[in-house]
Design a protein around this motif. Structure first.
Motif, short mmCIF file in Angstrom:
data_model
loop_
_atom_site.label_atom_id
_atom_site.label_comp_id
_atom_site.label_asym_id
_atom_site.label_seq_id
_atom_site.Cartn_x
_atom_site.Cartn_y
_atom_site.Cartn_z
N UNK A 3 0.87 -1.18 0.00
CA UNK A 3 0.00 0.00 0.00
C UNK A 3 0.90 1.23 0.00
N UNK A 4 0.76 2.06 -1.03
CA UNK A 4 1.60 3.25 -1.16
C UNK A 4 0.96 4.47 -0.50
N UNK A 5 -0.36 4.48 -0.42
CA UNK A 5 -1.07 5.61 0.19
C UNK A 5 -2.35 5.09 0.82
N UNK A 6 -2.64 5.57 2.02
CA UNK A 6 -3.88 5.22 2.71
C UNK A 6 -4.58 6.50 3.13
N UNK A 7 -5.87 6.62 2.76
CA UNK A 7 -6.66 7.80 3.12
C UNK A 7 -7.98 7.33 3.74
N UNK A 8 -8.33 7.93 4.87
CA UNK A 8 -9.55 7.55 5.59
C UNK A 8 -10.43 8.79 5.79
N UNK A 9 -11.73 8.59 5.65
CA UNK A 9 -12.72 9.64 5.94
C UNK A 9 -13.78 9.03 6.84
N UNK A 10 -13.89 9.56 8.05
CA UNK A 10 -14.88 9.10 9.04
C UNK A 10 -14.79 7.59 9.30
N UNK A 11 -13.59 7.07 9.23
CA UNK A 11 -13.37 5.66 9.56
C UNK A 11 -12.87 5.59 11.01
N UNK A 12 -13.61 4.86 11.85
CA UNK A 12 -13.27 4.74 13.27
C UNK A 12 -13.09 6.12 13.89
N UNK A 13 -11.88 6.41 14.39
CA UNK A 13 -11.65 7.67 15.12
C UNK A 13 -11.20 8.81 14.22
N UNK A 14 -11.07 8.57 12.92
CA UNK A 14 -10.46 9.56 12.03
C UNK A 14 -11.49 10.33 11.20
N UNK A 15 -11.64 11.65 11.44
CA UNK A 15 -12.45 12.45 10.51
C UNK A 15 -11.80 12.47 9.12
N UNK A 16 -10.49 12.73 9.10
CA UNK A 16 -9.72 12.70 7.85
C UNK A 16 -8.28 12.36 8.20
N UNK A 17 -7.67 11.49 7.42
CA UNK A 17 -6.24 11.24 7.56
C UNK A 17 -5.73 10.68 6.24
N UNK A 18 -4.52 11.06 5.89
CA UNK A 18 -3.89 10.51 4.68
C UNK A 18 -2.41 10.34 4.96
N UNK A 19 -1.88 9.16 4.67
CA UNK A 19 -0.46 8.89 4.91
C UNK A 19 0.13 8.18 3.71
N UNK A 20 1.40 8.45 3.47
CA UNK A 20 2.14 7.77 2.41
C UNK A 20 2.97 6.66 3.04
N UNK A 21 2.98 5.51 2.39
CA UNK A 21 3.69 4.34 2.89
C UNK A 21 4.63 3.82 1.81
N UNK A 22 5.51 2.93 2.20
CA UNK A 22 6.43 2.37 1.24
C UNK A 22 6.70 0.91 1.52
N UNK A 23 7.60 0.34 0.75
CA UNK A 23 8.01 -1.05 0.97
C UNK A 23 8.73 -1.18 2.31
#
Length: 379
Positions: A3-23
């Motif tokens: 997963x290179x990028x994960x973005x959540x909207x109103x998931x569990x405790x997160x109104x909004x969050x976006x993070x970049x991931x790598x190998x």
């Protein structure tokens, strides 16, 4: 696969969050209740449409002061080889969820299953050894669906048939005048779908077997050296003999239904089929449940997950995403180090822990600090 990028909207405790991931390994560090598990749960849910923490969608949608949000959205850029796919899932409790791949809607949300594949280790895994048969059935079915996503439809259809059949049997138990002539129709559906599901489960256990013993020995290391013979054997609710092929299992289930017809009518419930089956886990000559120590139980649960990872990787020579959710606090130092050595080479490993000292150095990798819904890189 990663997963290179994960973005959540109103998931569990997160109104909004976006993070970049790598190998490689990524560690989410934060005190309990800060939201680190919610991040990896979103990845796992996108993979299997099932949570390792809850059995319904409702808790996945953020609770606000005015009540639950309308929906939750999970988005991820998934890299496989040279290709990247954008996966999107809208979770709306009480209504049908919706899924998209590269912005294109999928006709059925379950068509999302298997595009991203993950294997999750969590404290709840101890239930695989010490818990109820339903915990082991859920483990098997989650894995067979990842291997063959079309079985998600088979499983859903089977569960619907069992509910309908149980309704008819319950009515007949309460009222002997109820016409049971339609029971044969439900019987045909139950044994057909059930035969396919049981056959896939048995094939999975056969494929897991050689990897299970090896993984157990490696995780257990010197601690359990005297008890090396680890087995996972399918236990059916009826005698299926050595049947493995779907047609043979179907006929065995049909015979089992005939044998239990009176019992089913008396009890008002379906007594034969994969919904009543179990997996017998043993270490040495003794069943693991009730006899294995806490350490042995943990080693066996971890070995089941490690064997799952190997089987999925061998299916198409592509690593699933490995998720280690707060497991190191549950393990002694020896098992921590053994587990870390086994999983560190995976293409992507996502780790959560309350304190960084709980995580072996080989898995700290990229670090994020999680605090009150804020996810920040740990420079």
């Amino acid at each position: 696969m990663y997963v290179a990028r994960l973005a959540l909207h109103d998931f569990r405790s997160y109104p909004e969050v976006e993070i970049s991931l790598g190998r490689g390994p990524t560690a989410f560090i934060g005190a309990n209740g800060q939201g680190k598990t919610n991040l990896v749960e979103a990845v796992d849910y996108l993979s299997r449409l099932d949570s390792h923490r809850v059995s319904s969608d409702t808790p996945l949608v953020r609770a606000t002061a005015d009540g639950p949000a309308e929906r939750a959205v999970v988005r991820a850029d998934v890299v496989r080889g040279e290709r990247t796919a954008l996966l999107e899932l809208e979770i709306t409790p009480g209504r049908s969820n919706r899924a998209r791949v590269n912005r294109a809607p999928l006709p059925r949300v379950r068509d999302l299953v298997g595009i991203l594949r993950s294997v999750t280790f969590s404290p709840e895994d101890l239930a695989l050894v010490k818990g109820d048969p339903s915990d082991r059935r859920r483990f098997l079915d989650g894995l067979v669906v990842l291997r063959a996503p079309r079985l998600a439809g088979v499983k859903a259809d089977y569960e619907r048939v069992v509910r309908q059949r149980n309704t008819l049997l319950k009515s007949a138990r309460n009222n002997r005048q109820v016409d049971l002539s339609t029971l044969e129709i439900w019987d045909d559906k139950l044994v057909g779908l059930g035969g396919e599901l049981v056959s896939a489960r048995i094939a999975l256990l056969q494929d897991l077997a050689p990897h299970l013993g090896e993984a157990y020995l490696t995780v257990a290391a010197h601690a359990d050296a005297g008890r090396r013979d680890v087995r996972a054997e399918y236990r059916s609710s009826t005698d299926i003999g050595g049947a493995v092929a779907p047609h043979d299992v179907t006929e065995a289930l049909r015979a089992g239904l005939a044998d239990r017809r009176k019992d089913e009518r008396d009890r008002g419930v379906s007594l034969v089929g994969p919904h009543r089956d179990d997996v017998d886990l043993s270490i040495g000559v003794l069943p693991a449940k009730g006899y294995a120590s806490h350490g042995e139980s943990w080693s066996l649960a971890l070995a089941l997950r490690l064997a799952s990872f190997t089987v999925l990787r061998d299916d198409d020579e592509d690593d699933p995403v490995l998720i280690l959710d707060d497991v190191f606090a549950e393990l002694d130092e020896g098992r921590r180090d053994q587990l870390a050595q086994l999983v560190a080479p995976a293409e992507q490993v996502l780790v959560t822990a309350a304190v960084a000292d709980d995580v072996p150095k080989s898995l700290l990798g990229t670090r994020f600090q999680v605090d009150g819904g804020s996810v920040t890189p740990d420079e």
